[in-house]
Design an enzyme around this catalytic site. Sequence first.
Site, short mmCIF file in Angstrom:
data_model
loop_
_atom_site.label_atom_id
_atom_site.label_comp_id
_atom_site.label_asym_id
_atom_site.label_seq_id
_atom_site.Cartn_x
_atom_site.Cartn_y
_atom_site.Cartn_z
CG ASN A 1 0.50 -14.99 38.50
OD1 ASN A 1 1.29 -14.83 37.58
ND2 ASN A 1 -0.60 -15.73 38.39
CG HIS B 1 -0.02 -13.98 34.18
ND1 HIS B 1 -0.33 -13.77 32.86
CD2 HIS B 1 -0.91 -14.90 34.62
CE1 HIS B 1 -1.33 -14.55 32.52
NE2 HIS B 1 -1.71 -15.24 33.57
CG HIS C 1 -6.11 -13.00 33.29
ND1 HIS C 1 -6.75 -13.87 34.13
CD2 HIS C 1 -4.93 -13.58 32.98
CE1 HIS C 1 -5.99 -14.94 34.33
NE2 HIS C 1 -4.87 -14.79 33.65
CD GLU D 1 -1.44 -18.24 35.39
OE1 GLU D 1 -1.85 -18.44 34.23
OE2 GLU D 1 -1.84 -17.31 36.07
#
Length: 212
Positions: free
Chosen positions: A26, A91, A93, A72
């Site tokens: 995000n 954010h 991954h 989040e």
Amino acid sequence: MAAREAVLRAAQELSARGLVEGTSGNVSARVDDRLVCLTPSSLAYDAMTVDDLVLVDLDGAVVEGERSPTTEKALHLACYRAYPEIGGVIHSHPVYATMFALARQPIPAAIEEVAVYIGGDIPVCDYVMTGTDELGEAVALRLKDRAATLLANHGMVTLGATPERALHAALVVERTAHIVWGARLLGATHDLPPKVNEDFGGVYRFVRDQRM
Ligand SMILES: [Zn+2]
């Protein structure tokens, strides 16, 4: 609004550069001293338009937008509340950085550009369950003098003056994680002289304080 365009551009680039899979990750930007623009939850990045983005206040209440903000959001809001100089948070991954997050090993500032753009080693924030206010507070603490932190068993958060700068920080960290991982397979790696990291860490602080 410029903040919306910047969030959308960074979100689509985040997906295109492979730092997230599907709808995960995000992006946000500070709009003014009261409002933050966030990506929505569970929407494919290639289908996202500026109308899908959500405006919330610093406590997380939705002020504008049809969709729900990212689950989040606490990660983002804690950073904006703590650091007035910060205008963008991401954010993600990414594969190699998340490998370090699983091993709960910091990524060393073994390459000069890491200290310049990130401020030094990339720390690991202790495991706290995703989506909680506690995780947001723990992450923000790690970002006091760094542009990036790993989240144990989860991923990474980066920040900067704009979403574009936060994206650049994410790309620098992921590239460094990949290089360090590979270099360690070759044998023992070597640190930069501490003075080099100190000096470049000073450059990071200066740039951050100037909101550049
Ligand atoms: Zn996540």
